[in-house]
Design an enzyme around this catalytic site. Structure first.
Site, PDB file in Angstrom:
ATOM      1  N   SER A  42      55.229 -19.219  27.906  1.00 48.07           N
ATOM      2  CA  SER A  42      54.248 -20.254  27.440  1.00 48.07           C
ATOM      3  C   SER A  42      54.696 -21.313  26.893  1.00 48.07           C
ATOM      4  O   SER A  42      54.687 -22.693  27.008  1.00 48.07           O
ATOM      5  CB  SER A  42      53.267 -19.363  26.464  1.00 48.07           C
ATOM      6  N   HIS A  68      54.093 -21.222  11.227  1.00 46.38           N
ATOM      7  CA  HIS A  68      55.104 -20.815  12.075  1.00 46.38           C
ATOM      8  C   HIS A  68      56.482 -20.391  11.007  1.00 46.38           C
ATOM      9  O   HIS A  68      57.288 -20.294  11.881  1.00 46.38           O
ATOM     10  CB  HIS A  68      55.325 -21.771  13.251  1.00 46.38           C
ATOM     11  N   LYS A  96      53.242 -20.099  20.320  1.00 40.95           N
ATOM     12  CA  LYS A  96      52.779 -19.618  21.747  1.00 40.95           C
ATOM     13  C   LYS A  96      52.534 -18.176  21.465  1.00 40.95           C
ATOM     14  O   LYS A  96      52.611 -17.413  22.535  1.00 40.95           O
ATOM     15  CB  LYS A  96      53.923 -19.874  22.693  1.00 40.95           C
TER      16      LYS A  96
HETATM   17  P1  A3P Z   1      49.511 -19.336  27.937  1.00 39.67           P
HETATM   18  O1  A3P Z   1      50.335 -20.585  27.561  1.00 39.67           O
HETATM   19  O2  A3P Z   1      50.218 -18.009  28.382  1.00 39.67           O
HETATM   20  O3  A3P Z   1      48.497 -19.468  28.556  1.00 39.67           O
HETATM   21  P2  A3P Z   1      49.612 -20.757  20.512  1.00 39.67           P
HETATM   22  O4  A3P Z   1      48.042 -20.972  19.892  1.00 39.67           O
HETATM   23  O5  A3P Z   1      50.435 -19.942  19.460  1.00 39.67           O
HETATM   24  O6  A3P Z   1      50.297 -22.051  20.727  1.00 39.67           O
HETATM   25  O7  A3P Z   1      49.462 -19.979  21.757  1.00 39.67           O
HETATM   26  C1  A3P Z   1      48.951 -20.495  23.053  1.00 39.67           C
HETATM   27  C2  A3P Z   1      48.926 -19.242  24.084  1.00 39.67           C
HETATM   28  O8  A3P Z   1      47.828 -18.519  23.563  1.00 39.67           O
HETATM   29  C3  A3P Z   1      48.533 -19.895  25.331  1.00 39.67           C
HETATM   30  O9  A3P Z   1      49.137 -18.938  26.552  1.00 39.67           O
HETATM   31  C4  A3P Z   1      47.268 -20.054  25.524  1.00 39.67           C
HETATM   32  O10 A3P Z   1      46.812 -19.767  26.702  1.00 39.67           O
HETATM   33  C5  A3P Z   1      46.873 -18.528  24.662  1.00 39.67           C
HETATM   34  N1  A3P Z   1      45.422 -18.812  24.293  1.00 39.67           N
HETATM   35  C6  A3P Z   1      44.846 -19.524  23.307  1.00 39.67           C
HETATM   36  N2  A3P Z   1      43.336 -19.340  23.087  1.00 39.67           N
HETATM   37  C7  A3P Z   1      43.286 -17.964  23.888  1.00 39.67           C
HETATM   38  C8  A3P Z   1      42.310 -17.213  24.161  1.00 39.67           C
HETATM   39  N3  A3P Z   1      40.870 -17.642  23.378  1.00 39.67           N
HETATM   40  N4  A3P Z   1      42.534 -16.125  24.790  1.00 39.67           N
HETATM   41  C9  A3P Z   1      43.464 -15.912  25.547  1.00 39.67           C
HETATM   42  N5  A3P Z   1      44.620 -16.671  25.343  1.00 39.67           N
HETATM   43  C10 A3P Z   1      44.590 -17.645  24.434  1.00 39.67           C
END
Ligand code: A3P
Length: 284
Positions: A128, A98, A43
């Protein structure tokens, strides 16, 4: 609702992982000098970085990111499927993980493979994670944010303690083959972050190519891209409402933490992350 697969003290999602494979990843998997690894605590912006690195490799051409699922482009080394794919792949590999440092392939520590590690304000990681994991069927589901908050501080969430994960990986930050990024810097100045990644990977992009990387890695583009937004997880794994690209903002924790939770979190953060130079955590 499902419980975790516990491996070496770390709770992992109950699908996609097998103890035998995890042992092999740690002890036998050979990281090659030409590999690039994207490493995060879940996340923290993992998918965003994978998308960005894929687009850098394709010089901004969206063909690849729009035709191959993200987990095939940069497989998770610790998952059964990703592991199989990676051991059979020739040439330079893009690898996602991870894993905490102590479970990462031992071969990495004597290799020249490049690791990009992304950190994010753990308060936002917590929020998140709460919204994400609550809608999956492969980890223990919290009944409320209050419950998840307690689990998170104890490290009883997928991939264990954020504090331990981050402390351990940050010990690598002075190595030449280690690039430390933050979600916050990626948000505040995406273009400079892309340039930093290009420098680290030894890639050169023309201005129009960089613009395409920016365009196709944006929150909006990724949310629309079914090869990247994991919208097609099977029903036995995800509940209705599972969204990867939820808000994509900094500081959403302020909309969810109580004042008391914010104070408790501050105290735990100071205790557990003591000793790092000021400025390393851009959100503090
Ligand atoms: P939120 O849940 O706060 O919106 P991961 O990929 O490590 O699982 O992380 C997911 C988080 O990264 C989510 O946060 C998601 O919205 C955010 N995220 C993914 N792509 C993104 C982008 N292009 N720009 C900004 N945030 C992004």
């Amino acid at each position: 609702m499902s419980d975790y697969l516990w491996f070496d003290g770390i709770p992992l999602p109950s699908v996609w992982f097998e103890k035998e494979i995890l042992k092999n990843v740690c002890d036998k998997f050979v990281i090659r000098d030409e590999d690039t690894v994207i490493l995060t605590y879940p996340k923290s912006g993992t998918h965003w970085l994978v998308e960005t690195v894929c687009l850098i490799q394709s010089k901004g051409d969206p063909n690849w990111i729009q035709s191959e699922p993200i987990w095939e482009r940069s497989p998770w080394i610790e998952g059964q499927r990703g592991y199989q794919k990676l051991i059979n792949k020739e040439g330079p590999r893009l690898i996602t993980s991870h894993l905490p440092l102590h479970l990462f392939p031992k071969s990495f520590f004597s290799s020249k493979a490049k690791v990009i590690y992304v950190i994010r304000n753990p308060r936002d990681v917590l929020v998140s994670g709460y919204f994400f994991w609550s809608k999956t069927k492969f980890v223990k589901n919290p009944e409320s944010l209050t419950t998840y908050f307690e689990w998170f501080l104890k490290g009883n969430v997928a991939y264990g303690s954020w504090f331990e994960h981050t402390r351990a990986w940050l010990s690598m930050r002075k190595r030449d083959n280690f690039l430390l990024l933050s979600y916050e810097d990626m948000k505040k100045d995406t273009k400079s972050t892309i340039e930093k990644i290009c420098d680290f990977l030894g890639k050169k992009l023309e201005t129009n190519e960089l613009d395409m990387v920016l365009k196709y890695s944006s929150f909006h583009s990724m949310k629309e891209n079914n090869m990247s937004n994991i919208s097609f997880l099977p029903e036995d794994m995800a509940s209705d409402g599972l969204v990867l690209l939820r808000k994509g903002m900094m500081g959403d924790w302020k909309n969810h933490f109580t004042v008391a939770q914010a104070e408790v979190f501050d105290k735990v953060f100071q205790e557990k992350m003591a000793g790092f130079p000021s400025g390393i955590f851009p959100w503090e």
